[in-house]
Design a protein around this motif. Structure first.
Motif, mmCIF file in Angstrom:
data_model
loop_
_atom_site.group_PDB
_atom_site.id
_atom_site.type_symbol
_atom_site.label_atom_id
_atom_site.label_comp_id
_atom_site.label_asym_id
_atom_site.label_seq_id
_atom_site.Cartn_x
_atom_site.Cartn_y
_atom_site.Cartn_z
ATOM 1 N N LEU A 409 2.734 -5.968 -0.083
ATOM 2 C CA LEU A 409 2.673 -7.264 0.573
ATOM 3 C C LEU A 409 1.269 -7.456 1.124
ATOM 4 N N ALA A 410 0.664 -8.579 0.793
ATOM 5 C CA ALA A 410 -0.695 -8.879 1.235
ATOM 6 C C ALA A 410 -0.758 -10.322 1.704
ATOM 7 N N LEU A 411 -1.721 -10.644 2.547
ATOM 8 C CA LEU A 411 -1.884 -12.016 2.989
ATOM 9 C C LEU A 411 -2.287 -12.902 1.826
ATOM 10 N N ASP A 412 -1.932 -14.158 1.924
ATOM 11 C CA ASP A 412 -2.088 -15.090 0.818
ATOM 12 C C ASP A 412 -3.529 -15.225 0.354
ATOM 13 N N ASP A 413 -4.483 -15.050 1.266
ATOM 14 C CA ASP A 413 -5.892 -15.263 0.890
ATOM 15 C C ASP A 413 -6.595 -13.989 0.444
ATOM 16 N N GLU A 414 -5.862 -12.893 0.297
ATOM 17 C CA GLU A 414 -6.496 -11.633 -0.124
ATOM 18 C C GLU A 414 -6.672 -11.598 -1.642
ATOM 19 N N ASP A 415 -7.848 -11.157 -2.078
ATOM 20 C CA ASP A 415 -8.164 -11.019 -3.501
ATOM 21 C C ASP A 415 -8.143 -9.537 -3.854
ATOM 22 N N LEU A 416 -7.009 -9.078 -4.376
ATOM 23 C CA LEU A 416 -6.878 -7.651 -4.683
ATOM 24 C C LEU A 416 -7.824 -7.220 -5.795
ATOM 25 N N ASP A 417 -8.114 -8.129 -6.736
ATOM 26 C CA ASP A 417 -8.992 -7.771 -7.846
ATOM 27 C C ASP A 417 -10.407 -7.463 -7.373
ATOM 28 N N ALA A 418 -10.805 -8.009 -6.231
ATOM 29 C CA ALA A 418 -12.159 -7.785 -5.725
ATOM 30 C C ALA A 418 -12.279 -6.483 -4.944
ATOM 31 N N MET A 419 -11.167 -5.784 -4.752
ATOM 32 C CA MET A 419 -11.184 -4.541 -3.969
ATOM 33 C C MET A 419 -11.317 -3.341 -4.885
ATOM 34 N N PRO A 420 -12.375 -2.546 -4.763
ATOM 35 C CA PRO A 420 -12.468 -1.334 -5.585
ATOM 36 C C PRO A 420 -11.388 -0.318 -5.231
ATOM 37 N N MET A 421 -11.005 -0.294 -3.952
ATOM 38 C CA MET A 421 -9.920 0.571 -3.491
ATOM 39 C C MET A 421 -8.912 -0.296 -2.744
ATOM 40 N N ILE A 422 -7.634 -0.070 -3.006
ATOM 41 C CA ILE A 422 -6.580 -0.804 -2.328
ATOM 42 C C ILE A 422 -5.865 0.151 -1.379
ATOM 43 N N THR A 423 -5.868 -0.194 -0.101
ATOM 44 C CA THR A 423 -5.193 0.629 0.896
ATOM 45 C C THR A 423 -3.748 0.186 1.030
ATOM 46 N N LEU A 424 -2.838 1.145 0.978
ATOM 47 C CA LEU A 424 -1.408 0.890 1.103
ATOM 48 C C LEU A 424 -0.933 1.485 2.426
#
Length: 512
Positions: A409-424
């Protein structure tokens, strides 16, 4: 007002939805844009065993109800007659006038997890956006439609997992809760049942209904001075190409199977192919082996053996385990016998025995004010019950094997593709987190747009397409998550930004 319209229309709700709507009306916030999420907090727990995933179901019937429901003159007059404890009208005339004019769901937008998809706790099954009062009034019907069908589809998926490639028939109509049986049949067919005995609902869904006969047919013939063999012959005469006989009314191995074999031989001499037998009591694994031995010796090695009588996923598992351990001792190929089996599952499926409710909830997570979305949060002493605030999107992450590894679950304005690392981040345990490289996972959005400001914009899939969605999604789960007992915990996580927002709001709320 007709009973059906009264009990199945827009008054199919809890009274407090309307009392809250009137409060919003008095505060002048009834048309304020709001965002509600429907999700469940935990998988069904059946006592001896637990689910490790759920199957989403119920969306199309709910949306069709939503499209038809509205406050008409009859509903308004019924509400006008309600009184509070002082005897005063419960609902004021100006509110009722507003409700008559705007009392439908035309202003709402709905995003949802499609039917047949694997669902996990905290990840919304549906997201409702629109005027606060309308979205509030929608709650009860939404939960009623989606919670039950998701519960039954989940149970059916577990039974399908246990039964493997064998046919599963849903036999629960006589044991279900009133007309809820129709919703249960639909959900069972989504979750993994191949056919149902529910005649009307099967036809409505385009699935051939299935069924044989009950003990009462044999009893009636015997009560008239005839025999079990006469009953079987009568059935075979009417249904020579669909002859499947219930053989345990008197003595399964002493008379039932031998009499069935006599009738099958008579059918074969007439050029017909008998279908098989049904066993509805006793040690079903042992009786299957012995019946198969007798049928094989009589030259009917391919006849079906239908098993019923309070089956569930664990009972089916035990039957198959016992057959694999014992059949060879009687000269029966266990795998060949198993391929002949059909499982008729009734009470345990249609009532989700052991876990009779999903426990899905409908929570306000944001309210639009001064041009922007303001996150809303409910605080609880139980960390797992604190809802995740804000305008969000849901994603499923797949690893290099193609296995689903986490829902995020992420906020609507977050761009996951722009993140080299995704924190869970764990939703409620602040010490638990992990990171994944963006280039090592495939990311899939989970929700689809279904209704936009009251208009359906989604192409409804067929039942078979929904079933294929379920098959595909379940196949992407790790075997540990699919275990019937003590399944591995699937990860549902928050993005770092959402996690920070959540705990900032918690801190603010606790500081007053």
């Amino acid at each position: 007002m007709p009973h059906q319209a009264l009990t199945h229309g827009i008054l199919f709700t809890d009274q407090y939805q309307l009392t809250m709507a009137q409060v919003y009306f008095r505060l002048g916030i009834h048309e304020q844009p709001a965002l509600f999420e429907h999700f469940f907090r935990s998988y069904p727990d059946y006592g001896r065993h637990q689910a490790g995933y759920c199957i989403s179901a119920g969306l199309e019937p709910f949306v069709r109800w939503m499209q038809a429901a509205q406050f008409g003159d009859a509903e308004i007059e019924l509400l006008r007659g309600l009184r509070g404890s002082s005897g005063a009208s419960l609902f004021a005339d100006d509110f009722l006038r507003w409700l008559r004019r705007y009392g439908s769901f035309e202003g709402l937008t709905l995003r949802a997890l499609p039917e047949g998809r694997v669902a996990h706790p905290l990840v919304p099954l549906t997201v409702v956006e629109g005027p606060l009062a309308q979205a509030q009034i929608l709650e009860t019907a939404l939960l009623n439609h989606l919670n039950y069908q998701t519960l039954i589809a989940t149970k059916a998926a577990r039974i399908r997992e246990s039964a493997g490639a064998n046919l599963v028939m849903e036999f629960g109509l006589r044991r279900a809760q009133d007309t809820g049986a129709n919703a249960g049949t639909r959900a069972a067919l989504i979750g993994g049942a191949d056919f149902s005995s529910n005649l009307g609902m099967s036809i409505a869904l385009g699935v051939p209904p299935k069924g044989t006969h009950a003990h009462s047919m044999v009893q009636a013939v015997i009560a008239m001075g005839m025999s079990e063999l006469d009953a079987f012959r009568a059935y075979a005469e009417v249904y020579p190409d669909d002859c499947l006989l219930l053989v345990d009314t008197i003595d399964t191995l002493g008379s039932g199977v031998p009499n069935a074999i006599r009738v099958f031989e008579e059918l074969r001499r007439k050029g017909h192919r008998p279908r098989g037998i049904r066993l509805d009591s006793g040690d079903l694994a042992y009786l299957s082996i012995q019946a198969a031995k007798m049928l094989d010796q009589a030259g009917f090695p391919d006849t079906t053996i239908v098993l019923s009588n309070d089956l569930d996923e664990l009972v089916i598992w035990q039957i198959l385990t016992q057959i694999r351990a014992e059949a060879a001792q009687d000269g029966i190929d266990p795998e060949a016998l198993i391929r002949r089996l059909v499982f008729g599952v009734g009470t345990q499926l249609i009532t989700s025995t052991g876990a009779p409710a999903l426990g899905g909830v409908y929570k306000l997570v944001a309210l639009k004010y001064d041009g922007g979305w303001r996150p809303a949060i409910k605080i609880s002493d139980t960390p797992e019950k604190i809802a995740n605030p804000g305008h969000k999107r849901a994603w499923r992450l797949y690893d290099r094997r193609g296995r689903a590894t986490a829902d995020l679950l992420a906020l609507d304005d977050e761009d996951l593709d722009a993140m080299p690392m995704i924190t869970l981040r764990h939703p409620s345990d602040v010490a638990k987190q992990r990171s994944v490289r963006r280039d090592e996972v495939r990311i899939e959005p989970l929700h689809v747009d279904v209704v936009r400001e009251g208009r359906v914009i989604y192409a409804w899939p067929t039942l078979e397409e929904i079933r294929e969605t379920r098959r595909r999604d379940v196949a992407c789960l790790d075997p540990g998550v699919r275990r019937l007992i003590h399944p591995h915990v699937y990860h549902v996580s928050l993005s770092e930004k959402l996690w920070q927002l959540k705990y900032e709001l918690i801190a603010r709320a606790r500081q007053g």
